[in-house]
Design a protein around this motif. Structure first.
Motif, PDB file in Angstrom:
ATOM      1  N   ALA A 171       0.904  -1.228  -0.085  1.00 50.83           N
ATOM      2  CA  ALA A 171      -0.023   0.055  -0.157  1.00 50.83           C
ATOM      3  C   ALA A 171       0.882   1.136   0.014  1.00 50.83           C
ATOM      4  O   ALA A 171       0.748   2.154  -0.859  1.00 50.83           O
ATOM      5  N   HIS A 172       2.049   1.386   0.873  1.00 52.55           N
ATOM      6  CA  HIS A 172       2.812   2.329   0.945  1.00 52.55           C
ATOM      7  C   HIS A 172       3.649   2.527  -0.358  1.00 52.55           C
ATOM      8  O   HIS A 172       3.753   3.595  -0.935  1.00 52.55           O
ATOM      9  N   TYR A 173       3.769   1.429  -0.918  1.00 53.29           N
ATOM     10  CA  TYR A 173       4.801   1.525  -2.609  1.00 53.29           C
ATOM     11  C   TYR A 173       3.721   2.047  -3.270  1.00 53.29           C
ATOM     12  O   TYR A 173       4.142   2.831  -4.212  1.00 53.29           O
ATOM     13  N   PHE A 190       4.288  10.311  -6.807  1.00 54.89           N
ATOM     14  CA  PHE A 190       5.269  10.911  -7.682  1.00 54.89           C
ATOM     15  C   PHE A 190       4.687  11.071  -9.067  1.00 54.89           C
ATOM     16  O   PHE A 190       5.035  11.964  -9.637  1.00 54.89           O
ATOM     17  N   ASN A 191       3.711  10.225  -9.600  1.00 54.54           N
ATOM     18  CA  ASN A 191       3.079  10.501 -10.717  1.00 54.54           C
ATOM     19  C   ASN A 191       2.231  11.718 -10.817  1.00 54.54           C
ATOM     20  O   ASN A 191       2.319  12.530 -11.873  1.00 54.54           O
ATOM     21  N   LYS A 247       8.578   9.968   1.111  1.00 51.00           N
ATOM     22  CA  LYS A 247       8.237   9.398   2.339  1.00 51.00           C
ATOM     23  C   LYS A 247       7.610   8.097   2.472  1.00 51.00           C
ATOM     24  O   LYS A 247       7.896   7.371   3.331  1.00 51.00           O
ATOM     25  N   GLU A 248       6.838   7.834   1.365  1.00 51.61           N
ATOM     26  CA  GLU A 248       6.072   6.474   1.472  1.00 51.61           C
ATOM     27  C   GLU A 248       7.163   5.427   0.961  1.00 51.61           C
ATOM     28  O   GLU A 248       7.102   4.405   1.577  1.00 51.61           O
ATOM     29  N   PHE A 249       8.278   5.773   0.185  1.00 53.66           N
ATOM     30  CA  PHE A 249       9.394   4.902  -0.498  1.00 53.66           C
ATOM     31  C   PHE A 249      10.144   4.642   1.010  1.00 53.66           C
ATOM     32  O   PHE A 249      10.542   3.461   1.146  1.00 53.66           O
ATOM     33  N   ASP A 250      10.390   5.585   1.780  1.00 52.94           N
ATOM     34  CA  ASP A 250      11.189   5.630   2.906  1.00 52.94           C
ATOM     35  C   ASP A 250      10.510   4.584   3.883  1.00 52.94           C
ATOM     36  O   ASP A 250      11.184   3.864   4.777  1.00 52.94           O
TER      37      ASP A 250
END
Length: 241
Positions: free
Chosen positions: A159-161, A168-169, A178-181
């Motif tokens: 979900a975060h990914y 980003f899109n 922040k979500e990727f982190d």
């Protein structure tokens, strides 16, 4: 254009003045003695030399300005090309991921039997907004709501990914990072962690955070050697070091 015209005018002035004959002191008759005529001739020669010197100085200044302008334009064009290249790479990676649900969904497939019905349904509805309905803005809201409602969900890493890619899109790069982190930090066993580290590094590089980008790329190479993420990270970190 103005610079080119100015240079042409200056060259014309130089050529015209150089071609003009110097008045012969002997044509002045008997109105002055030899010393006076020589003095007049020297002043004329000095005036011509001064004009030539002034014109040359102006030409030199124009050339310096043109060189500076050309160098500045080349540097700006190079920076623009780099930014455009990075944008194309990032968008292509995201498009590839969004068009390959089977690659993005391995965690969901492995855990769907243990997830509560409502949780599973909420997650699948959010994914459907992306893959089937192409409603990306609504999908962002759906994934944000899912994460808020089910913070400990087995779908959490995915979900975060997903949310990171969608943000980003939507050109919300810092929010996407922040979500990727979160994926990289909170889900060390997730099969999305390597890609999350890579994406976070790409955004850091895009934002001008060179040191952070290098650190993230190095982490991908260290933790996931030989992976597709490592193959993408290696040339990037080499270019930065």
């Amino acid at each position: 254009m103005k610079t080119a015209i100015s240079v042409a005018v200056l060259f014309t002035a130089v050529s015209t003045y150089a071609a003009a004959p110097v008045t012969d002191a002997r044509n002045s008759g008997n109105k002055g003695d030899l010393e006076t005529r020589l003095s007049t001739l020297e002043r004329m020669i000095d005036a011509r030399n001064q004009m030539q010197f002034d014109i040359q100085q102006q030409l030199n200044q124009l050339q310096r300005e043109m060189n500076t302008l050309t160098g500045s334009m080349e540097r700006q064009n190079h920076k623009i090309e780099q930014i455009q290249t990075r944008q194309r790479e990032l968008y292509q990676e995201i498009d590839n991921k969004l068009s390959q649900p089977a690659v993005v969904e391995p965690v969901a497939a492995a855990t769907e039997s243990t997830a509560p019905v409502n949780e599973k349904s909420a997650y699948e509805d959010a994914v459907k907004l992306v893959l089937q309905d192409k409603q990306y803005d609504q999908a962002i809201v759906a994934f944000q709501g899912f994460i808020s409602t089910y913070p400990d969900s087995s779908y959490g890493a995915n979900a975060h990914y997903w949310l990171g890619q969608l943000l980003f899109n939507a050109e919300q790069r810092e929010a996407a990072k922040k979500e990727f982190d979160i994926v990289a930090r909170k889900y060390p066993d997730s099969n999305k962690r390597g890609e999350a580290l890579l994406k976070s590094g790409i955004i850091a590089e895009y934002l001008g955070n060179k040191a952070e980008a290098i650190s993230l790329y190095d982490q991908v190479l260290s933790d996931y050697p030989g992976s597709s993420s490592a193959k993408l990270a290696e040339p990037r970190v080499s270019a930065l070091k």
